[in-house]
Write a protein that holds these residues in place. Structure first.
Motif, PDB file in Angstrom:
ATOM      1  N   GLU A  71      -4.486   0.598   1.525  1.00  0.00           N
ATOM      2  CA  GLU A  71      -4.873  -0.702   2.035  1.00  0.00           C
ATOM      3  C   GLU A  71      -6.363  -0.933   1.797  1.00  0.00           C
ATOM      4  O   GLU A  71      -7.138   0.009   1.705  1.00  0.00           O
ATOM      5  CB  GLU A  71      -4.583  -0.797   3.537  1.00  0.00           C
ATOM      6  CG  GLU A  71      -3.115  -0.757   3.868  1.00  0.00           C
ATOM      7  CD  GLU A  71      -2.845  -0.875   5.364  1.00  0.00           C
ATOM      8  OE1 GLU A  71      -3.761  -1.271   6.130  1.00  0.00           O
ATOM      9  OE2 GLU A  71      -1.708  -0.579   5.768  1.00  0.00           O
ATOM     10  N   ALA A  83       0.855  -1.197   0.000  1.00  0.00           N
ATOM     11  CA  ALA A  83       0.000   0.000   0.000  1.00  0.00           C
ATOM     12  C   ALA A  83       0.888   1.243   0.000  1.00  0.00           C
ATOM     13  O   ALA A  83       1.739   1.404   0.871  1.00  0.00           O
ATOM     14  CB  ALA A  83      -0.907  -0.007   1.216  1.00  0.00           C
ATOM     15  N   ARG A 128      -9.570  -4.100   2.860  1.00  0.00           N
ATOM     16  CA  ARG A 128      -9.855  -5.246   3.728  1.00  0.00           C
ATOM     17  C   ARG A 128     -10.125  -6.467   2.860  1.00  0.00           C
ATOM     18  O   ARG A 128     -11.175  -6.553   2.217  1.00  0.00           O
ATOM     19  CB  ARG A 128     -11.063  -4.955   4.615  1.00  0.00           C
ATOM     20  CG  ARG A 128     -11.353  -6.050   5.595  1.00  0.00           C
ATOM     21  CD  ARG A 128     -12.439  -5.624   6.588  1.00  0.00           C
ATOM     22  NE  ARG A 128     -12.758  -6.739   7.442  1.00  0.00           N
ATOM     23  CZ  ARG A 128     -13.881  -7.452   7.344  1.00  0.00           C
ATOM     24  NH1 ARG A 128     -14.788  -7.136   6.444  1.00  0.00           N
ATOM     25  NH2 ARG A 128     -14.096  -8.452   8.163  1.00  0.00           N
ATOM     26  N   THR A 135       0.501   3.623   3.330  1.00  0.00           N
ATOM     27  CA  THR A 135       1.015   3.174   4.626  1.00  0.00           C
ATOM     28  C   THR A 135       2.367   2.468   4.532  1.00  0.00           C
ATOM     29  O   THR A 135       2.988   2.215   5.560  1.00  0.00           O
ATOM     30  CB  THR A 135       0.029   2.195   5.283  1.00  0.00           C
ATOM     31  OG1 THR A 135      -0.095   1.038   4.447  1.00  0.00           O
ATOM     32  CG2 THR A 135      -1.327   2.842   5.523  1.00  0.00           C
ATOM     33  N   ARG A 180       2.740  -0.550   3.927  1.00  0.00           N
ATOM     34  CA  ARG A 180       2.607  -1.873   4.516  1.00  0.00           C
ATOM     35  C   ARG A 180       2.350  -2.903   3.428  1.00  0.00           C
ATOM     36  O   ARG A 180       1.879  -2.577   2.334  1.00  0.00           O
ATOM     37  CB  ARG A 180       1.494  -1.904   5.564  1.00  0.00           C
ATOM     38  CG  ARG A 180       1.839  -1.016   6.744  1.00  0.00           C
ATOM     39  CD  ARG A 180       1.083  -1.302   8.014  1.00  0.00           C
ATOM     40  NE  ARG A 180      -0.350  -1.517   7.869  1.00  0.00           N
ATOM     41  CZ  ARG A 180      -1.109  -2.016   8.847  1.00  0.00           C
ATOM     42  NH1 ARG A 180      -0.579  -2.330  10.011  1.00  0.00           N
ATOM     43  NH2 ARG A 180      -2.393  -2.173   8.670  1.00  0.00           N
ATOM     44  N   ASN A 239      -3.267 -10.128   6.581  1.00  0.00           N
ATOM     45  CA  ASN A 239      -2.856  -9.034   7.443  1.00  0.00           C
ATOM     46  C   ASN A 239      -1.894  -8.123   6.690  1.00  0.00           C
ATOM     47  O   ASN A 239      -1.142  -8.581   5.828  1.00  0.00           O
ATOM     48  CB  ASN A 239      -2.188  -9.567   8.712  1.00  0.00           C
ATOM     49  CG  ASN A 239      -2.262  -8.588   9.858  1.00  0.00           C
ATOM     50  OD1 ASN A 239      -2.708  -7.457   9.703  1.00  0.00           O
ATOM     51  ND2 ASN A 239      -1.810  -9.012  11.022  1.00  0.00           N
ATOM     52  N   TRP A 240      -1.944  -6.836   7.049  1.00  0.00           N
ATOM     53  CA  TRP A 240      -1.012  -5.843   6.514  1.00  0.00           C
ATOM     54  C   TRP A 240       0.133  -5.694   7.509  1.00  0.00           C
ATOM     55  O   TRP A 240      -0.101  -5.508   8.704  1.00  0.00           O
ATOM     56  CB  TRP A 240      -1.712  -4.508   6.313  1.00  0.00           C
ATOM     57  CG  TRP A 240      -2.707  -4.524   5.193  1.00  0.00           C
ATOM     58  CD1 TRP A 240      -4.044  -4.788   5.295  1.00  0.00           C
ATOM     59  CD2 TRP A 240      -2.450  -4.271   3.818  1.00  0.00           C
ATOM     60  NE1 TRP A 240      -4.630  -4.717   4.059  1.00  0.00           N
ATOM     61  CE2 TRP A 240      -3.675  -4.393   3.127  1.00  0.00           C
ATOM     62  CE3 TRP A 240      -1.291  -3.960   3.092  1.00  0.00           C
ATOM     63  CZ2 TRP A 240      -3.777  -4.213   1.756  1.00  0.00           C
ATOM     64  CZ3 TRP A 240      -1.405  -3.767   1.731  1.00  0.00           C
ATOM     65  CH2 TRP A 240      -2.624  -3.900   1.076  1.00  0.00           C
ATOM     66  N   LEU A 254       0.737  -6.680   2.235  1.00  0.00           N
ATOM     67  CA  LEU A 254      -0.338  -7.630   2.504  1.00  0.00           C
ATOM     68  C   LEU A 254       0.174  -9.058   2.334  1.00  0.00           C
ATOM     69  O   LEU A 254       0.741  -9.401   1.303  1.00  0.00           O
ATOM     70  CB  LEU A 254      -1.512  -7.390   1.547  1.00  0.00           C
ATOM     71  CG  LEU A 254      -2.696  -8.351   1.705  1.00  0.00           C
ATOM     72  CD1 LEU A 254      -3.349  -8.195   3.077  1.00  0.00           C
ATOM     73  CD2 LEU A 254      -3.713  -8.113   0.595  1.00  0.00           C
ATOM     74  N   THR A 314      -8.691 -12.430  -2.506  1.00  0.00           N
ATOM     75  CA  THR A 314      -8.874 -11.291  -1.592  1.00  0.00           C
ATOM     76  C   THR A 314     -10.170 -10.524  -1.813  1.00  0.00           C
ATOM     77  O   THR A 314     -10.545  -9.707  -0.975  1.00  0.00           O
ATOM     78  CB  THR A 314      -7.719 -10.276  -1.728  1.00  0.00           C
ATOM     79  OG1 THR A 314      -7.781  -9.682  -3.026  1.00  0.00           O
ATOM     80  CG2 THR A 314      -6.374 -10.926  -1.488  1.00  0.00           C
TER      81      THR A 314
END
Length: 142
Positions: free
Chosen positions: A109, A30, A111, A33, A35, A126-127, A37, A77
């Motif tokens: 990100e 992402a 969900r 952020t 982060r 989870n990220w 996945l 996903t």
């Protein structure tokens, strides 16, 4: 003699290629952020209970490894958006599977939601920040 050796070599290589399976996946990052996945693989798949990129096997309808990676990512996903950028990262080989890894940049990100057809493959998503991934200890080898 050389002709026969070359013939056998070709024969053996062809047999090896027939058994080789191809797969592809995406390591999603992402942009907002920074982060990453990962999915936690279920007991029902190879390398169970490991954190992994999201991907799967190529089928005969897939036009390319990138197509396979995107299809698998969306199936597993529920992702409906677009990647900002996707680049090929590396190819790994384990036994009879050649896995094509891509890095995909997303705006932000989301969900992940497994659809009933694919929820048997992963137990969780989870990220993570990169520094957190290095401490997981249960990473998929690919």
């Amino acid at each position: 003699m050389s002709y026969w050796l070359n013939s056998w070599k070709r024969f053996l290589l062809e047999e090896q290629q027939e058994k080789l399976k191809y797969a592809a996946g995406i390591l999603a990052i992402a942009k907002d952020t920074k982060r990453i996945l990962l999915s936690f693989r279920s007991q029902n798949v190879s390398f169970p209970n490991t954190w992994s990129t999201i991907g799967g096997f190529r089928n005969e309808k897939d036009k390319s490894f990138l197509f396979t990676a995107k299809r698998e990512f969306k199936e597993e996903t529920g992702f409906t958006g677009d990647f900002i950028h996707i680049i090929p990262a590396y190819i790994s080989r384990d036994n009879n599977v050649e896995y094509h890894n891509f890095i995909g940049i997303l705006e932000s990100e989301f969900r992940p939601i497994s659809t009933p057809k694919y929820d048997w493959e992963n137990d969780d998503f989870n990220w993570f920040f990169y520094s957190e991934i290095m401490g997981l200890g249960t990473l998929h080898p690919g």
